[in-house]
Design a protein around this motif. Structure first.
Motif, PDB file in Angstrom:
ATOM      1  N   HIS A 102      11.260  -4.362  -3.276  1.00  0.00           N
ATOM      2  CA  HIS A 102      11.553  -4.726  -2.231  1.00  0.00           C
ATOM      3  C   HIS A 102      10.341  -5.395  -1.152  1.00  0.00           C
ATOM      4  O   HIS A 102      10.741  -6.283  -0.476  1.00  0.00           O
ATOM      5  N   HIS A 103       9.499  -4.238  -0.889  1.00  0.00           N
ATOM      6  CA  HIS A 103       8.137  -4.773  -0.073  1.00  0.00           C
ATOM      7  C   HIS A 103       7.821  -6.333   0.124  1.00  0.00           C
ATOM      8  O   HIS A 103       8.095  -7.330   0.631  1.00  0.00           O
ATOM      9  N   LEU A 104       8.037  -6.483  -1.238  1.00  0.00           N
ATOM     10  CA  LEU A 104       7.059  -8.267  -1.560  1.00  0.00           C
ATOM     11  C   LEU A 104       7.799  -8.616  -1.126  1.00  0.00           C
ATOM     12  O   LEU A 104       7.966  -9.631  -0.842  1.00  0.00           O
ATOM     13  N   GLN A 105       9.638  -8.518  -1.773  1.00  0.00           N
ATOM     14  CA  GLN A 105      10.696 -10.099  -0.949  1.00  0.00           C
ATOM     15  C   GLN A 105      10.570  -9.794  -0.046  1.00  0.00           C
ATOM     16  O   GLN A 105      10.189 -10.751   0.750  1.00  0.00           O
ATOM     17  N   THR A 132       9.726  -2.730  14.657  1.00  0.00           N
ATOM     18  CA  THR A 132      10.252  -4.608  14.262  1.00  0.00           C
ATOM     19  C   THR A 132       9.849  -4.484  13.004  1.00  0.00           C
ATOM     20  O   THR A 132       9.058  -3.746  12.971  1.00  0.00           O
ATOM     21  N   GLY A 133      10.486  -5.314  12.446  1.00  0.00           N
ATOM     22  CA  GLY A 133       9.838  -5.278  10.722  1.00  0.00           C
ATOM     23  C   GLY A 133       9.765  -4.664  10.144  1.00  0.00           C
ATOM     24  O   GLY A 133      11.586  -3.661   9.867  1.00  0.00           O
ATOM     25  N   TRP A 134       9.064  -4.059   8.958  1.00  0.00           N
ATOM     26  CA  TRP A 134       9.104  -3.207   7.999  1.00  0.00           C
ATOM     27  C   TRP A 134       8.848  -2.240   8.038  1.00  0.00           C
ATOM     28  O   TRP A 134       7.505  -1.895   9.361  1.00  0.00           O
ATOM     29  N   ARG A 135       9.676  -0.737   8.179  1.00  0.00           N
ATOM     30  CA  ARG A 135       9.919   0.428   7.899  1.00  0.00           C
ATOM     31  C   ARG A 135       9.437   0.698   7.203  1.00  0.00           C
ATOM     32  O   ARG A 135      10.320   1.241   6.140  1.00  0.00           O
ATOM     33  N   PRO A 136       8.634   1.604   6.469  1.00  0.00           N
ATOM     34  CA  PRO A 136       7.800   2.121   5.602  1.00  0.00           C
ATOM     35  C   PRO A 136       8.901   2.947   5.454  1.00  0.00           C
ATOM     36  O   PRO A 136       9.393   4.618   6.419  1.00  0.00           O
ATOM     37  N   PRO A 137       9.394   3.498   3.828  1.00  0.00           N
ATOM     38  CA  PRO A 137      10.174   4.151   3.568  1.00  0.00           C
ATOM     39  C   PRO A 137       9.529   5.256   3.292  1.00  0.00           C
ATOM     40  O   PRO A 137       7.874   5.468   2.676  1.00  0.00           O
ATOM     41  N   VAL A 138      10.531   7.070   3.202  1.00  0.00           N
ATOM     42  CA  VAL A 138       9.411   7.760   2.675  1.00  0.00           C
ATOM     43  C   VAL A 138      10.344   8.120   2.075  1.00  0.00           C
ATOM     44  O   VAL A 138      11.713   8.838   1.438  1.00  0.00           O
ATOM     45  N   LEU A 139       9.189   7.935   0.334  1.00  0.00           N
ATOM     46  CA  LEU A 139      10.300   8.581  -0.695  1.00  0.00           C
ATOM     47  C   LEU A 139       9.497  10.344  -1.637  1.00  0.00           C
ATOM     48  O   LEU A 139       8.506  10.175  -1.730  1.00  0.00           O
ATOM     49  N   GLU A 140      10.622  10.681  -1.921  1.00  0.00           N
ATOM     50  CA  GLU A 140      10.135  11.821  -2.798  1.00  0.00           C
ATOM     51  C   GLU A 140       9.626  11.629  -4.782  1.00  0.00           C
ATOM     52  O   GLU A 140      10.913  10.971  -4.729  1.00  0.00           O
ATOM     53  N   THR A 141       9.047  11.650  -5.022  1.00  0.00           N
ATOM     54  CA  THR A 141       8.709  11.368  -6.502  1.00  0.00           C
ATOM     55  C   THR A 141       7.759  12.676  -6.959  1.00  0.00           C
ATOM     56  O   THR A 141       7.705  14.157  -6.672  1.00  0.00           O
ATOM     57  N   SER A 142       8.313  13.146  -7.847  1.00  0.00           N
ATOM     58  CA  SER A 142       7.748  14.174  -9.536  1.00  0.00           C
ATOM     59  C   SER A 142       7.570  13.625 -10.623  1.00  0.00           C
ATOM     60  O   SER A 142       8.352  12.675 -10.762  1.00  0.00           O
ATOM     61  N   VAL A 143       6.041  13.550 -11.105  1.00  0.00           N
ATOM     62  CA  VAL A 143       5.622  13.113 -12.151  1.00  0.00           C
ATOM     63  C   VAL A 143       6.202  14.283 -13.295  1.00  0.00           C
ATOM     64  O   VAL A 143       6.631  13.453 -14.390  1.00  0.00           O
ATOM     65  N   THR A 175       1.075  -1.260   0.077  1.00  0.00           N
ATOM     66  CA  THR A 175       0.140   0.055  -0.773  1.00  0.00           C
ATOM     67  C   THR A 175       0.802   1.080  -0.003  1.00  0.00           C
ATOM     68  O   THR A 175       2.050   1.171   0.647  1.00  0.00           O
ATOM     69  N   LEU A 176       0.689   2.258  -0.527  1.00  0.00           N
ATOM     70  CA  LEU A 176       1.493   3.036  -1.096  1.00  0.00           C
ATOM     71  C   LEU A 176       0.036   5.044  -0.926  1.00  0.00           C
ATOM     72  O   LEU A 176      -1.057   4.726  -1.093  1.00  0.00           O
ATOM     73  N   VAL A 177       0.381   5.515   0.521  1.00  0.00           N
ATOM     74  CA  VAL A 177       0.077   6.939   0.975  1.00  0.00           C
ATOM     75  C   VAL A 177       1.253   7.259  -0.329  1.00  0.00           C
ATOM     76  O   VAL A 177       2.040   7.824   0.854  1.00  0.00           O
ATOM     77  N   VAL A 178      -0.140   8.065  -0.446  1.00  0.00           N
ATOM     78  CA  VAL A 178       1.165   9.289  -1.787  1.00  0.00           C
ATOM     79  C   VAL A 178       0.127  10.366  -0.792  1.00  0.00           C
ATOM     80  O   VAL A 178      -0.994  11.328  -0.290  1.00  0.00           O
ATOM     81  N   LEU A 179       1.412  11.366  -0.363  1.00  0.00           N
ATOM     82  CA  LEU A 179       0.818  13.323   0.001  1.00  0.00           C
ATOM     83  C   LEU A 179       1.965  14.147  -0.560  1.00  0.00           C
ATOM     84  O   LEU A 179       2.725  13.968  -1.626  1.00  0.00           O
ATOM     85  N   THR A 180       1.497  15.173  -0.523  1.00  0.00           N
ATOM     86  CA  THR A 180       2.085  16.837  -1.457  1.00  0.00           C
ATOM     87  C   THR A 180       2.255  17.342   0.599  1.00  0.00           C
ATOM     88  O   THR A 180       1.713  17.408   0.923  1.00  0.00           O
ATOM     89  N   PRO A 181       3.894  18.153  -0.707  1.00  0.00           N
ATOM     90  CA  PRO A 181       3.971  18.882   0.790  1.00  0.00           C
ATOM     91  C   PRO A 181       3.321  19.791   0.216  1.00  0.00           C
ATOM     92  O   PRO A 181       2.353  20.502  -0.681  1.00  0.00           O
ATOM     93  N   ALA A 222       0.433   2.447   5.551  1.00  0.00           N
ATOM     94  CA  ALA A 222       1.542   2.586   4.511  1.00  0.00           C
ATOM     95  C   ALA A 222       2.500   1.102   4.285  1.00  0.00           C
ATOM     96  O   ALA A 222       2.810   1.473   5.713  1.00  0.00           O
ATOM     97  N   ASP A 223       2.642   1.153   3.157  1.00  0.00           N
ATOM     98  CA  ASP A 223       3.675   0.415   3.329  1.00  0.00           C
ATOM     99  C   ASP A 223       5.201   0.465   2.567  1.00  0.00           C
ATOM    100  O   ASP A 223       6.410   0.784   3.083  1.00  0.00           O
TER     101      ASP A 223
END
Length: 316
Positions: free
Chosen positions: A241-244, A215-226, A160-166, A183-184
């Motif tokens: 990586h999350h699926l793996q 513990t376990g998976w910690r959701p990464p926080v990534l920046e994107t720009s389409v 699950t991707l949670v999409v946010l905007t600045p 969020a994953d």
């Protein structure tokens, strides 16, 4: 009855017809889904959720491109809000993905919520099964624009991707319970607008404080720009990586089991509710009973208990 073998062989028209039947709750739906089910379980389901205007559709579009570059057959379920007045839906998400319309390995289906809460349409989980059996190795579910309580996507998606905007509002929103906890991967989209540092810091602090992420998976926080095509490769890598990780840790299988248990109980509840309504409507004393409740000679709590006991006695 539609031919499931054609669906499994990758016939696009059959897939579209089956999805239409499911959306309209047509005759033979349950039997058809039972036949489809053995051919499912191969797809990686990616959920994309977030508030209106966060750029979910644009992000979906670039993820389709990445998936196709990696030779995946892609299915997309794009959910749009249904008007409470007209009952119609704009289905505008499909417009943003028109360049994939001629790709035979991309199947895009737009769906209206039809009054269903939770950010998804009622038929979504069954449509995902159809696309899975159709041969899609990647299925993307784009939810309707959501708030803090529309969490159904967590029961449908493997990632699950949670999409946010600045700069989209008060940063205290990031530490509220609800959608932020499902969020994953966090995606700060439209990063070309700048001012991303504050929201990233807030999310990281929220993750530090939450026991769930210690513990376990910690959701990464990534920046994107389409617009600038920035961060897309990193996002695609994080999804894989999350699926793996979940596959190797056993979390994926546990999540699938939980998902199936919820789905089975929903089906049981629906079947039971239908039978209870039939039993109630066939009860010759129903009208008199309702009038007694209106006149406060009895109460719905007592009568519900009696009703259920009588129903169960007849079943036995």
């Amino acid at each position: 009855m539609l031919d499931v073998s054609k669906l499994v062989q990758g016939d696009k028209r059959t897939a579209a017809k089956i999805i239409t039947l499911i959306e309209n709750n047509g005759a033979g739906k349950q039997e058809l889904l039972s036949m489809i089910y053995p051919h499912t379980g191969q797809a990686h389901v990616i959920g994309i959720t977030g508030s209106p205007g966060a750029g979910k559709s644009s992000l979906t579009d670039v993820l389709i491109k990445k998936a196709r570059q990696n030779s995946h057959k892609v299915g997309v379920v794009a959910v749009d809000p249904t008007s409470p007045i007209s009952g119609g839906a704009l289905l505008g998400d499909r417009i943003r993905m028109q360049e994939h319309a001629l790709d035979k390995n991309v199947f895009i289906r737009s769906m209206g919520t039809r009054g269903c809460l939770g950010g998804l349409a009622r038929a979504t989980k069954d449509v995902v099964k159809v696309l899975d059996a159709y041969g899609c190795s990647i299925i993307i579910i784009e939810t309707v624009g959501v708030g803090q309580s529309e969490l159904d996507i967590m029961h449908y998606a493997d990632t699950t991707l949670v999409v946010l905007t600045p700069g989209a509002g008060d940063h205290i929103q990031t530490i509220k319970a609800g959608i932020m906890e499902i969020a994953d991967i966090f995606v700060i989209n439209k990063s070309d607008l700048g001012h991303t540092k504050k929201i990233i810091t807030d999310i990281e602090q929220m993750l530090d404080m939450s026991p769930r992420f210690q513990t376990g998976w910690r959701p990464p926080v990534l920046e994107t720009s389409v617009v600038n095509q920035q961060g897309i490769n990193e996002l695609w890598s994080a999804i894989n990586h999350h699926l793996q990780y979940t596959d190797q840790s056993g979390e994926l299988q546990a999540a699938v089991c939980q998902r199936l248990s919820i789905e089975m109980m929903e089906l049981v509840e629906e079947e039971l509710r239908n039978k209870l309504w039939v039993y109630f409507n066939e009860n010759n004393n129903a009208s008199n009973l309702l009038h007694q409740m209106v006149e406060r000679k009895t109460d719905p709590y007592t009568e519900a208990h009696k009703f259920l006991n009588n129903f169960l006695k007849e079943l036995c």
